[in-house]
Scaffold this active site. Structure first.
Site, PDB file in Angstrom:
ATOM      1  N   ASP A   1     132.642  73.674  83.509  1.00 19.21           N
ATOM      2  CA  ASP A   1     131.279  73.490  83.602  1.00 19.21           C
ATOM      3  C   ASP A   1     130.743  74.285  82.203  1.00 19.21           C
ATOM      4  O   ASP A   1     131.667  74.744  81.393  1.00 19.21           O
ATOM      5  CB  ASP A   1     130.445  74.205  84.662  1.00 19.21           C
ATOM      6  CG  ASP A   1     129.153  73.272  85.097  1.00 19.21           C
ATOM      7  OD1 ASP A   1     128.438  73.277  84.162  1.00 19.21           O
ATOM      8  OD2 ASP A   1     129.122  73.009  86.219  1.00 19.21           O
TER       9      ASP A   1
ATOM     10  N   ASP B   1     126.553  70.145  92.944  1.00 19.85           N
ATOM     11  CA  ASP B   1     126.783  70.201  91.435  1.00 19.85           C
ATOM     12  C   ASP B   1     128.229  70.902  91.177  1.00 19.85           C
ATOM     13  O   ASP B   1     128.409  72.119  91.229  1.00 19.85           O
ATOM     14  CB  ASP B   1     125.722  70.917  90.564  1.00 19.85           C
ATOM     15  CG  ASP B   1     126.047  70.530  88.886  1.00 19.85           C
ATOM     16  OD1 ASP B   1     126.821  69.851  88.578  1.00 19.85           O
ATOM     17  OD2 ASP B   1     125.263  70.988  88.163  1.00 19.85           O
ATOM     18  N   GLY B   2     129.318  70.209  91.627  1.00 20.06           N
ATOM     19  CA  GLY B   2     130.672  70.876  91.707  1.00 20.06           C
ATOM     20  C   GLY B   2     131.506  70.328  90.613  1.00 20.06           C
ATOM     21  O   GLY B   2     132.561  70.688  90.137  1.00 20.06           O
ATOM     22  N   LYS B   3     131.134  69.102  89.865  1.00 22.94           N
ATOM     23  CA  LYS B   3     131.987  68.489  88.819  1.00 22.94           C
ATOM     24  C   LYS B   3     133.206  68.378  89.088  1.00 22.94           C
ATOM     25  O   LYS B   3     134.206  68.663  88.468  1.00 22.94           O
ATOM     26  CB  LYS B   3     131.489  69.567  87.451  1.00 22.94           C
ATOM     27  CG  LYS B   3     130.234  69.386  87.046  1.00 22.94           C
ATOM     28  CD  LYS B   3     129.796  69.918  85.836  1.00 22.94           C
ATOM     29  CE  LYS B   3     128.324  69.829  85.185  1.00 22.94           C
ATOM     30  NZ  LYS B   3     127.282  70.551  86.269  1.00 22.94           N
ATOM     31  N   ARG B   4     133.552  67.887  90.279  1.00 23.82           N
ATOM     32  CA  ARG B   4     134.923  67.738  90.938  1.00 23.82           C
ATOM     33  C   ARG B   4     135.677  66.373  90.163  1.00 23.82           C
ATOM     34  O   ARG B   4     135.025  65.591  89.750  1.00 23.82           O
ATOM     35  CB  ARG B   4     134.799  67.712  92.197  1.00 23.82           C
ATOM     36  CG  ARG B   4     134.502  68.700  93.114  1.00 23.82           C
ATOM     37  CD  ARG B   4     135.275  69.948  92.879  1.00 23.82           C
ATOM     38  NE  ARG B   4     135.206  70.905  93.735  1.00 23.82           N
ATOM     39  CZ  ARG B   4     134.100  72.159  93.577  1.00 23.82           C
ATOM     40  NH1 ARG B   4     133.571  72.244  92.590  1.00 23.82           N
ATOM     41  NH2 ARG B   4     134.037  73.044  94.336  1.00 23.82           N
TER      42      ARG B   4
END
Lengths: 272, 272
Positions: free
Chosen positions: A92, B87-90
């Site tokens: 991020d 919002d984890g952007k996994r």
């Protein structure tokens, strides 16, 4: 410092195997069984493997009890002297990357390593790298992953270099900042692509390589020698299901034997 | 279904604002204060914002109590009728991606949305997309992020298209699979790059766009109209620190007023 501690264990135990822990609830009768089995497999394999890699996804999928189990797994690994690679593939920007770095490279996880994703840009790796350096930990940057479709972006040719090669060069650059020797900036390169290993090894001479893909993903241990540095250091190869769930009856002894088999197969490849 | 529910709220409340929740321990005297403030800001803004976006990194950085707070935040958002974007952007491969999808798009999070990272390849988006479709949720694929260095990989020219444009085309393709109308496959496009918004909007006609960058990152609301579809739908713009920490004294009323200011600025941009 993570990379040196890992190198020492590789030589001391003569093991380049990384124990992946992906606890799967469908394999167990209850959460308690899963918990006990995961901790027992970790303990049984402690003298066979160079390090342990809990996969955060499987702990997150178990909810809050899963996150508590993850902390127990990490505490037990520390007590057993095992370096820990937290496989979270985090990434991020700005203060959010700093928060992830604090979460997984600081506090109780100081000295551990974290896998990180470079898609958001190289500046976004820095909060992770800085925290790893400050805490004696490490990061493993995703460069070239082991899945069949990994080339969609990683293998695109952008000018003189592929996307993954650009990431590899940034890993090398960050390593150089630390002077000579093993760097706190490692890289993930899939064990399922043996033809590319020598290339990525050469691009990142100071990086410890983490090679997933042994076992269920079908990588051939005999083909992995090019990933290592002279002396058989500089890389670890991980297997997960192929160890913890090697035996349908979930025998912990069978898991340890599977790990021992992988350990020997990797050493045989290096001896050839 | 997430995308339709969000569109309905955008029109009902006349708000295109997404409330980002990034709880920062250094701003509070105790964890309890942080917890109360986060929940109060959520409640105070519930009629001003189209949706809420908890940033997983900040909850993870608070350890197990932080993960418990995240569940409370999500439960309160559901009770208030607010769509939730986790919002984890996994991003990971195979059964690991499935585990992340179960964790954040299934169970108590059914109907919510998750941000996902495409670096591992397009096939790795599918477990997330399938779970989102099955549960009435959504994914937001990182296409073009808001940070200064986001172009390192995203902006590389690979043959006829940039890397981010290839991701955008895959988002559009996945949307088409669902027929006409808002798709469960959205995209993250930074609000800090207004010159690119019309281009990415055109590439992904069915995708809901999530635009981070308002407030602390300095995006100009007046420049964001090209991100929207006719009728002022199809996108939400998020602010985090600029709402929850708008006031150094942490007044909840000031947070709500900051949200109201962003809401009106976005609507003014669309009215021009």
């Amino acid at each position: 410092m993570f990379a040196l501690a890992l190198q020492e264990r590789i030589l001391q135990l003569n093991s380049r195997l990384c124990l992946g822990l992906d606890p799967r609830p469908e394999k167990h009768r209850s959460f308690e069984d899963l918990e006990v089995h995961t901790l027992e497999v970790l303990e049984a394999c402690a003298d066979t493997v160079a390090c342990v890699k809990p996969q955060l996804a499987f702990f997150e999928a178990l909810g809050l009890p899963g996150m508590a189990l993850l902390e127990r797994v990490c505490a037990q690994a520390r007590a057993l002297g095992l370096p820990v690679i937290l496989d979270g593939k985090r990434g991020d920007i700005g203060s959010t990357a700093e928060a992830y770095a604090r979460a997984w490279l600081g506090g109780a996880h100081a000295g551990s390593a974290l896998t990180v994703n470079p898609y958001l840009g190289f500046e976004t790796l820095l909060p992770f790298v800085h925290e790893a350096r400050a805490q004696g930990g490490a990061v493993f940057v995703l460069v070239r992953t082991s899945n069949p479709g990994s080339g969609d972006l990683q293998n695109l040719e952008a000018g003189p270099a592929r996307v993954a090669e650009r990431v590899a060069r940034e890993v090398a650059r960050l390593g150089l900042e630390e002077g000579e020797g093993p760097s706190s900036v490692g890289a993930v390169v899939g064990a399922t692509r043996p033809d590319e290993l020598a290339h990525y090894r050469a691009l990142m001479p100071q990086a410890t390589l983490l090679l997933p893909g042994l076992g269920a993903q079908g990588a051939d241990p005999a083909a992995l020698a090019p990933a290592f540095l002279p002396g058989g250091v500089g890389a670890v190869v991980s297997a997960s299901r192929g160890i913890q769930y090697a035996d349908p009856q979930l025998s912990v002894r069978a898991a340890q034997q599977a790990a021992e088999g992988f350990r020997q197969a990797l050493n045989a490849a290096l001896a050839d």
